[in-house]
Design a protein around this motif. Structure first.
Motif, PDB file in Angstrom:
ATOM      1  N   LYS B 118       0.867  -1.142  -0.175  1.00  0.00           N
ATOM      2  CA  LYS B 118      -0.169  -0.021  -0.071  1.00  0.00           C
ATOM      3  C   LYS B 118       0.794   1.292  -0.004  1.00  0.00           C
ATOM      4  O   LYS B 118       0.599   2.215  -0.827  1.00  0.00           O
ATOM      5  CB  LYS B 118      -1.011  -0.086   1.299  1.00  0.00           C
ATOM      6  CG  LYS B 118      -2.041  -0.854   0.841  1.00  0.00           C
ATOM      7  CD  LYS B 118      -2.981  -0.441   2.084  1.00  0.00           C
ATOM      8  CE  LYS B 118      -4.097  -1.503   2.587  1.00  0.00           C
ATOM      9  NZ  LYS B 118      -4.858  -1.533   3.855  1.00  0.00           N
ATOM     10  N   ALA B 119       1.833   1.261   0.979  1.00  0.00           N
ATOM     11  CA  ALA B 119       2.581   2.304   1.071  1.00  0.00           C
ATOM     12  C   ALA B 119       3.467   2.631  -0.416  1.00  0.00           C
ATOM     13  O   ALA B 119       3.362   3.825  -0.929  1.00  0.00           O
ATOM     14  CB  ALA B 119       3.908   2.128   2.149  1.00  0.00           C
ATOM     15  N   LEU B 120       3.777   1.642  -1.166  1.00  0.00           N
ATOM     16  CA  LEU B 120       4.542   1.710  -2.346  1.00  0.00           C
ATOM     17  C   LEU B 120       3.654   2.149  -3.408  1.00  0.00           C
ATOM     18  O   LEU B 120       4.349   2.826  -4.463  1.00  0.00           O
ATOM     19  CB  LEU B 120       5.181   0.431  -2.693  1.00  0.00           C
ATOM     20  CG  LEU B 120       6.581   0.284  -1.998  1.00  0.00           C
ATOM     21  CD1 LEU B 120       6.779  -1.539  -2.143  1.00  0.00           C
ATOM     22  CD2 LEU B 120       7.682   0.978  -2.319  1.00  0.00           C
ATOM     23  N   SER B 121       2.342   1.959  -3.390  1.00  0.00           N
ATOM     24  CA  SER B 121       1.518   2.630  -4.323  1.00  0.00           C
ATOM     25  C   SER B 121       1.567   4.000  -4.624  1.00  0.00           C
ATOM     26  O   SER B 121       0.934   4.546  -5.385  1.00  0.00           O
ATOM     27  CB  SER B 121       0.134   2.002  -4.271  1.00  0.00           C
ATOM     28  OG  SER B 121      -0.440   2.636  -3.051  1.00  0.00           O
ATOM     29  N   THR B 122       2.140   4.592  -3.593  1.00  0.00           N
ATOM     30  CA  THR B 122       2.045   6.143  -3.552  1.00  0.00           C
ATOM     31  C   THR B 122       3.544   6.624  -4.465  1.00  0.00           C
ATOM     32  O   THR B 122       3.395   7.803  -4.517  1.00  0.00           O
ATOM     33  CB  THR B 122       2.096   6.853  -2.271  1.00  0.00           C
ATOM     34  OG1 THR B 122       3.287   6.304  -1.553  1.00  0.00           O
ATOM     35  CG2 THR B 122       1.015   6.347  -1.589  1.00  0.00           C
ATOM     36  N   VAL B 123       4.327   5.711  -4.579  1.00  0.00           N
ATOM     37  CA  VAL B 123       5.516   6.186  -5.146  1.00  0.00           C
ATOM     38  C   VAL B 123       5.878   5.623  -6.438  1.00  0.00           C
ATOM     39  O   VAL B 123       4.955   4.423  -6.978  1.00  0.00           O
ATOM     40  CB  VAL B 123       6.797   6.129  -4.294  1.00  0.00           C
ATOM     41  CG1 VAL B 123       6.867   7.031  -3.098  1.00  0.00           C
ATOM     42  CG2 VAL B 123       6.937   4.806  -4.028  1.00  0.00           C
ATOM     43  N   PRO B 263       7.686  11.743  -6.343  1.00  0.00           N
ATOM     44  CA  PRO B 263       7.006  10.828  -7.231  1.00  0.00           C
ATOM     45  C   PRO B 263       5.614  11.612  -7.482  1.00  0.00           C
ATOM     46  O   PRO B 263       4.840  12.262  -6.693  1.00  0.00           O
ATOM     47  CB  PRO B 263       6.749   9.661  -6.745  1.00  0.00           C
ATOM     48  CG  PRO B 263       6.927   9.806  -5.350  1.00  0.00           C
ATOM     49  CD  PRO B 263       7.613  10.995  -4.901  1.00  0.00           C
ATOM     50  N   THR B 264       5.120  11.770  -8.838  1.00  0.00           N
ATOM     51  CA  THR B 264       3.955  12.416  -9.166  1.00  0.00           C
ATOM     52  C   THR B 264       2.642  11.640  -8.592  1.00  0.00           C
ATOM     53  O   THR B 264       1.782  12.363  -8.322  1.00  0.00           O
ATOM     54  CB  THR B 264       3.754  12.493 -10.770  1.00  0.00           C
ATOM     55  OG1 THR B 264       4.998  13.293 -11.132  1.00  0.00           O
ATOM     56  CG2 THR B 264       2.515  12.944 -11.214  1.00  0.00           C
ATOM     57  N   SER B 265       2.615  10.456  -8.593  1.00  0.00           N
ATOM     58  CA  SER B 265       1.547   9.833  -8.501  1.00  0.00           C
ATOM     59  C   SER B 265       0.664  10.004  -7.277  1.00  0.00           C
ATOM     60  O   SER B 265      -0.391  10.279  -7.054  1.00  0.00           O
ATOM     61  CB  SER B 265       1.734   8.087  -8.597  1.00  0.00           C
ATOM     62  OG  SER B 265       2.816   7.920  -7.827  1.00  0.00           O
ATOM     63  N   HIS B 266       1.345  10.184  -6.135  1.00  0.00           N
ATOM     64  CA  HIS B 266       0.666  10.270  -4.970  1.00  0.00           C
ATOM     65  C   HIS B 266      -0.020  11.634  -4.930  1.00  0.00           C
ATOM     66  O   HIS B 266      -1.186  11.728  -4.283  1.00  0.00           O
ATOM     67  CB  HIS B 266       1.976  10.480  -3.971  1.00  0.00           C
ATOM     68  CG  HIS B 266       1.161  10.738  -2.287  1.00  0.00           C
ATOM     69  ND1 HIS B 266       0.512  10.038  -1.897  1.00  0.00           N
ATOM     70  CD2 HIS B 266       1.643  11.596  -1.316  1.00  0.00           C
ATOM     71  CE1 HIS B 266       0.214  10.317  -0.653  1.00  0.00           C
ATOM     72  NE2 HIS B 266       0.761  11.134  -0.268  1.00  0.00           N
ATOM     73  N   ASN B 267       0.288  12.471  -5.610  1.00  0.00           N
ATOM     74  CA  ASN B 267      -0.258  13.793  -5.707  1.00  0.00           C
ATOM     75  C   ASN B 267      -1.803  13.725  -6.298  1.00  0.00           C
ATOM     76  O   ASN B 267      -2.468  14.709  -6.032  1.00  0.00           O
ATOM     77  CB  ASN B 267       0.411  14.902  -6.592  1.00  0.00           C
ATOM     78  CG  ASN B 267       1.734  14.989  -5.889  1.00  0.00           C
ATOM     79  OD1 ASN B 267       1.964  14.989  -4.814  1.00  0.00           O
ATOM     80  ND2 ASN B 267       2.864  15.003  -6.557  1.00  0.00           N
ATOM     81  N   SER B 291       4.324   5.815 -19.759  1.00  0.00           N
ATOM     82  CA  SER B 291       4.785   4.612 -18.882  1.00  0.00           C
ATOM     83  C   SER B 291       4.196   4.323 -17.578  1.00  0.00           C
ATOM     84  O   SER B 291       4.442   3.305 -17.162  1.00  0.00           O
ATOM     85  CB  SER B 291       6.218   5.025 -18.718  1.00  0.00           C
ATOM     86  OG  SER B 291       6.513   5.939 -17.832  1.00  0.00           O
ATOM     87  N   VAL B 292       3.375   5.185 -17.148  1.00  0.00           N
ATOM     88  CA  VAL B 292       2.703   4.922 -15.957  1.00  0.00           C
ATOM     89  C   VAL B 292       1.166   5.278 -15.844  1.00  0.00           C
ATOM     90  O   VAL B 292       0.752   6.279 -16.484  1.00  0.00           O
ATOM     91  CB  VAL B 292       3.410   5.919 -14.698  1.00  0.00           C
ATOM     92  CG1 VAL B 292       2.851   5.329 -13.422  1.00  0.00           C
ATOM     93  CG2 VAL B 292       4.934   5.715 -14.718  1.00  0.00           C
ATOM     94  N   SER B 293       0.175   4.256 -15.414  1.00  0.00           N
ATOM     95  CA  SER B 293      -1.085   4.688 -15.324  1.00  0.00           C
ATOM     96  C   SER B 293      -1.414   5.073 -13.804  1.00  0.00           C
ATOM     97  O   SER B 293      -1.242   4.112 -12.954  1.00  0.00           O
ATOM     98  CB  SER B 293      -1.785   3.514 -15.946  1.00  0.00           C
ATOM     99  OG  SER B 293      -1.229   3.613 -17.229  1.00  0.00           O
ATOM    100  N   VAL B 294      -2.371   5.935 -13.386  1.00  0.00           N
ATOM    101  CA  VAL B 294      -2.675   6.165 -12.318  1.00  0.00           C
ATOM    102  C   VAL B 294      -4.181   6.359 -12.130  1.00  0.00           C
ATOM    103  O   VAL B 294      -4.964   6.726 -13.102  1.00  0.00           O
ATOM    104  CB  VAL B 294      -2.092   7.384 -11.665  1.00  0.00           C
ATOM    105  CG1 VAL B 294      -2.546   7.866 -10.297  1.00  0.00           C
ATOM    106  CG2 VAL B 294      -0.583   7.559 -12.076  1.00  0.00           C
ATOM    107  N   VAL B 307      -1.307   2.726  -8.814  1.00  0.00           N
ATOM    108  CA  VAL B 307      -0.152   3.178  -9.675  1.00  0.00           C
ATOM    109  C   VAL B 307       0.230   1.774 -10.498  1.00  0.00           C
ATOM    110  O   VAL B 307       0.777   1.067  -9.633  1.00  0.00           O
ATOM    111  CB  VAL B 307       0.769   4.009  -8.896  1.00  0.00           C
ATOM    112  CG1 VAL B 307       1.807   4.262  -9.634  1.00  0.00           C
ATOM    113  CG2 VAL B 307       0.434   4.858  -8.110  1.00  0.00           C
ATOM    114  N   ASP B 308       0.213   2.154 -11.725  1.00  0.00           N
ATOM    115  CA  ASP B 308       0.786   0.726 -12.216  1.00  0.00           C
ATOM    116  C   ASP B 308       1.950   1.375 -13.123  1.00  0.00           C
ATOM    117  O   ASP B 308       1.649   2.044 -14.161  1.00  0.00           O
ATOM    118  CB  ASP B 308      -0.207   0.168 -13.220  1.00  0.00           C
ATOM    119  CG  ASP B 308       0.104  -1.219 -13.896  1.00  0.00           C
ATOM    120  OD1 ASP B 308       1.460  -1.532 -14.028  1.00  0.00           O
ATOM    121  OD2 ASP B 308      -0.636  -2.090 -13.849  1.00  0.00           O
TER     122      ASP B 308
END
Lengths: 362, 650
Positions: B118-123, B263-267, B291-294, B307-308
């Motif tokens: 879960k924590a890693l999904s934010t970065v 990292p962008t995703s958490h925002n 390259s990343v989907s959120v 975050v994939d």
């Protein structure tokens, strides 16, 4: 706002920098210094791919009361390559309790707390050759160098296996690459780097590797051939992409001019975070009175520039930028995007999205 | 930055394809977007230095806004000078380059390791392997797993605080230490320890001088407690450090920003929660990048973030195809894809991730990839949350689309169509987009300066595309589904009739609110109602009426899809109706004449309406006379947004 297009070179004589790097997962060292002059076959970096590690309970096997003594029991140096079953630890090399190397490899570490030896199987070594004549101008610690060179260069879009070969360039016979690998195998092509302007077929790839063609420069192939392409020892570079595209006329004409020359093919498989492209290089000496131009990577797209289109239905076609409309324009499929108005070589004038244009170098 | 900070803020987001910057400053006491710029990210060949791309964007932005931010050496001027040169604060975010490779080492999959995920999904991280007590691997195998994966970070978790001596963790720590020792010093991974706290002293000793060690509070102090905030922050620090040493100019960017590179995703999660909370709605933010989907969702008060780092439309198009499966993607195509066509397309996108389609066929493929990725993320979110779709769609009232795929078709109605199809909301849903990519920046800013973030969010810096009103249920194909009456502010009334399976766009501007009265045919409903009256805000596209039902049926065969998909695009964009060439439908049965639909819904004349009067459920006069009171469903209620965001973070 200015637009800085991608650049993918197809130049007959240019001053360029070749990035010569070990694979990212390799552990290596650079063997040349910044400013060094290198030749095509000089090894600029050496490395190895991480190989299997073995944990050996040395203190237990040798019956050591004090595990810290494991270090004293070594019979070979750390990092020294030894053959399988060579005694590597014990009181005596020839008698008593000894530990034999589980495989060809080396000791990488001893741990005084646990009394263990960590042994690494012999890794696959990589000797990275320069591939060009030139001067080292960039240094990537533990990875490789950038070499400034002069010559002809054709950059591709995809390579199959990161391999690099240096050999003679040959243009395929009139009847295609398949015709040189029939019953009457033409020995002229053995060990050569062969150029074909047709899309690559499965049969060509299979036979080429069987017949010791060491490199193929092709325009395209279907993506379902990737797995096979990655397996064969032949270095493969695609100039256009995946599908059934033929090689663009300009690139094929240029390669044809270098038929019979010694070339370097770097079948680098592109990764987005690496500053490299697959490429074919022909080292050349510039005429005494000329200074081959160096590419300007910071050049803005401007009217009059020659560009290559990177999307269907105009993929691979060269053209000249006629205008750069300030506002977004509607394109064939209904999207409204920033475009350049380009006159294609065939004469057609079309709006092409800026992101679908590449500069081909000077 | 103190809460009283009132200086200028420069936000830079380095994406895998585009670099964007926005300058935010106070005007008359309110934070506003002063200038913005966008250009290509300069990572990879030939420059491999993001600094060049950032400098280009800032130079262009400075030229346009007459406000310089760069000094002669190319560094960002800080703080802002009296003549308004430079900025007071820089926020830097990125998804460019390789994700941080992480090996998780922990005790059990169900507790501490689940929390670590879960924590890693934010970065922007890629979990390359997981080592745990029950993984049936020997110590030697674990050692090889770590060394061969060459991680950038090892996240060590495990143990509850009430268990003073969880001996089982020690062997795992030992193998981590051994691995780190063996890995070449130049590329040693950082270690982040978020396990049981009594091991802190031993850990410090074990890893002393060996590598960068982050020690923080236990991620799972007890079975029912999770401490994700501290771990997320520490992961942010580890990410900054990883980026700073990964070359390519990230070190320079990290030095420019006091908070490092985030990292962008958490925002996305932060901003999505803000909107959901402040407007009291279910909200989804989606960005299918190169390259990343959120996907960030707040549904019924529960927040979820996906975050994939393996699927995207550019660099990771092939992985997207493999994840979603070609057959599923073909369900979005109005033609029969040739053998290898989708894979060839995906590979070509990985080679030229910034490219966009020129012809219609490739555009259909591009959008099939986009919708496939979105639906895949939603399916995973539903599975993770244990949700079930309602009436075949998602109960969301706000969709925020980000990234160029959803914001750069050049037509707001087209953007809106893609977002409707990607999320498939039910009922009434407002759709906004983030064309200037300010969400990553605002999410980062919100953590230290919520006022500025809120003021920019509530300004006109996001694009309000409009509102979609979607019918659920089943109405027979080719029959009348919705009768609609719109009364504008001046009292002018316009009536429309919409057929089942079709779309209607009514252009109502963003600053206009109209009264909408709808009657639905038998079998259809909106939020369970067959008749409703509401006030609706317009947008850049306007108000969209969607009578396609949920889930959206693109067509059971390629012939139906060839009829439906171009029609929907035509109805939304007004572009010429694309006729799918016969050869695209090869090997498929030809459509029967009566299966071909009328080309579009039209504004009705009184004569048209009288023809429909035979149908009870669609009698305009009876329906509208029968309505006594407005069922006001406007979702633009004023809120004390600043306060909401502060509360959210507190």
């Amino acid at each position: 706002m200015p637009y800085y297009p991608d650049q993918r070179f197809a130049s007959r004589l240019i001053s360029f920098t070749r990035e010569c790097l070990l694979p990212e997962s390799a552990v290596g060292r650079v063997r040349v210094k910044d400013g060094a002059l290198v030749d095509i076959r000089d090894v600029v970096a050496k490395g190895f791919m991480p190989s299997r590690l073995h944990i050996i309970e040395a203190a237990e096997i040798l019956g050591l009361k004090d595990k810290a003594n494991v270090d004293r029991m070594l019979l070979v140096d750390r990092g020294q390559m030894v053959k399988e079953k060579t005694p590597i630890a014990g009181k005596d090399r020839k008698k008593g309790k000894r530990i034999l190397a589980p495989t060809q490899g080396m000791i990488v570490k001893t741990d005084p707390l646990s009394g263990r030896i960590i042994f690494r199987e012999q890794p696959q070594m990589i000797n990275l050759q320069a591939g060009v004549q030139g001067e080292v101008v960039r240094y990537y610690p533990n990875r490789g160098v950038g070499i400034q060179a002069v010559g002809a260069i054709v950059q591709g879009v995809w390579g199959n296996n990161d391999s690099q070969h240096i050999s003679t360039l040959k243009i395929e016979p009139k009847d295609g690459i398949e015709s040189i690998i029939t019953d009457q195998f033409d020995t002229n092509f053995r060990g050569a780097i062969v150029v074909t302007y047709r899309p690559l077929k499965r049969i060509s790839l299979e036979l080429a590797s069987q017949q010791n063609i060491i490199g193929i420069i092709a325009p395209s192939m279907d993506a379902d051939l990737i797995a096979l392409a990655e397996e064969v020892p032949t270095s493969l570079m695609l100039t256009e992409g995946f599908g059934q595209m033929t090689m663009n006329h300009e690139t094929f004409s240029m390669l044809k001019e270098f038929d019979g020359y010694q070339v370097t093919i770097d079948a680098y498989q592109p990764r987005p975070w690496e500053p490299r492209r697959p490429e074919v290089i022909i080292s050349r000496i510039a005429p005494a009175d000329s200074h081959p131009p160096a590419p300007n990577f910071k050049i803005q797209l401007a009217v009059g520039m020659t560009v290559r289109v990177t999307q269907q239905p105009f993929l691979g076609q060269l053209g000249t930028v006629q205008s750069l409309p300030l506002k977004t324009q509607k394109i064939q499929n209904g999207l409204r995007v920033p475009v350049a108005n380009v006159q294609l070589i065939a004469g057609e004038r079309v709006n092409i999205p800026l992101t679908d244009l590449e500069l081909v170098g000077r | 930055m103190s809460p009283s900070f009132n200086g200028s803020i420069l936000a830079i987001d380095v994406g895998s394809v585009n670099t964007r910057a926005v300058l935010i400053d106070q005007v008359d006491g309110i934070y506003r977007l002063i200038a913005r710029g966008e250009g290509r990210t300069t990572i990879g060949y030939p420059i491999h230095d993001i600094r060049i791309g950032v400098e280009r964007v800032l130079s262009d932005m400075g030229g346009a806004s007459k406000r310089e931010t760069l000094d002669e050496a190319g560094n960002i001027i800080q703080p802002e000078t009296e003549d308004h040169t430079g900025v007071d604060m820089i926020v830097a975010t990125t998804t460019a380059g390789r994700p941080m490779r992480v090996v998780i080492v922990g005790l059990t999959l169900e507790t501490s390791i689940a929390s670590a995920y879960k924590a890693l999904s934010t970065v922007f991280a890629d979990v390359v392997d997981v080592i745990h007590l029950n993984d049936h691997r020997s110590e030697e195998e674990r050692l090889n797993v770590i060394v061969h994966n060459s991680p950038d970070l090892i996240l060590l978790v495990g143990g509850f605080e009430d268990n003073q001596r969880p001996r089982s963790l020690q062997p795992l720590i030992d193998v981590v230490r051994l691995s780190v020792e063996i890995i070449d010093a130049e590329i040693r991974p950082q270690v982040l320890y978020a396990g049981v706290s009594h091991l802190h002293p031993d850990l410090m000793k074990s890893f002393d001088k060996l590598t960068r060690l982050h020690v923080i509070d236990n991620i799972r102090p007890s079975l029912h407690q999770e401490n994700l905030i501290d771990v997320s922050k520490a992961l942010g620090r580890a990410y900054t450090e990883y980026k700073s040493r990964s070359g390519g100019g990230f070190e320079w960017l990290g030095q420019q920003s006091a908070s490092g590179i985030l990292p962008t995703s958490h925002n996305y999660n932060i901003i999505n929660q803000y909107f959901a909370h402040s407007r009291q709605v279910n909200a989804i933010t989606i960005d299918i990048g190169s390259s990343v989907s959120v996907l960030a969702s707040s549904i019924d008060g529960q927040n979820e973030m996906l975050v994939d780092t393996y699927i995207g439309l550019g660099h990771h198009a092939l992985e997207l195809l493999q994840q979603v499966d070609a057959k599923k993607l073909e369900a979005y195509l109005p033609f029969h894809a040739h053998e290898n066509e989708l894979m060839n397309y995906a590979m070509n996108k990985t080679l030229r991730p910034a490219s966009i389609p020129i012809n219609s066929r490739n555009l259909f493929i591009e959008h099939a990839f986009l919708l496939g990725a979105a639906q895949d993320l939603i399916a995973r979110m539903i599975e993770t949350r244990g949700l079930s779709k309602q009436d075949g769609g998602l109960p969301v009232q706000l969709i925020i689309g980000s990234g160029s795929a959803f914001t750069e078709t050049g037509n707001p109605a087209y953007d809106m169509l893609l977002l409707i199809d990607a999320i498939q909301p039910i009922g009434i849903c407002q759709i906004i987009t983030d064309p200037y990519a300010i969400i990553p920046a605002l999410g980062a800013m919100a953590q230290s300066n919520p006022s500025a973030a809120v003021q920019v969010l509530e300004g006109d810096n996001l694009s309000r595309l409009g509102t979609v009103i979607s019918m659920s249920g089943e109405v027979s194909k080719h029959s009348k589904a919705m009768s609609i009456q719109i009364t504008d502010a001046k009292g002018k009334v316009t009536k429309y009739m919409l057929m089942a399976g079709e779309l209607l766009k009514v252009p109502i501007s963003a600053d206009e609110q109209v009264k909408v009265q709808i009657s639905l045919a038998r079998g259809g409903h909106i939020n369970g109602k067959q008749k409703l009256s509401l006030k609706v805000q317009g947008g850049l596209a306007g108000i969209i009426f969607d009578a396609r039902g949920r889930s959206i049926q693109y067509g059971e065969n390629v012939t139906e899809r060839a009829s439906n998909i171009p029609l929907w695009i035509h109805q939304m964009t007004g572009n010429e109706l694309f006729t799918v060439p016969e050869r695209w439908l090869e090997n498929l049965s030809t459509p029967k004449t009566d299966e071909i639909r009328s080309p579009e819904s039209t504004i009705l004349t009184p004569e048209d309406i009288s023809r429909y009067d035979d149908d009870d459920s669609l009698n305009f006069d009876e329906f509208f006379d029968g309505l006594e009171q407005d069922d006001d469903l406007s979702i633009d209620d004023a809120v004390d947004a600043d306060e909401d965001l502060r509360n959210l973070f507190n």
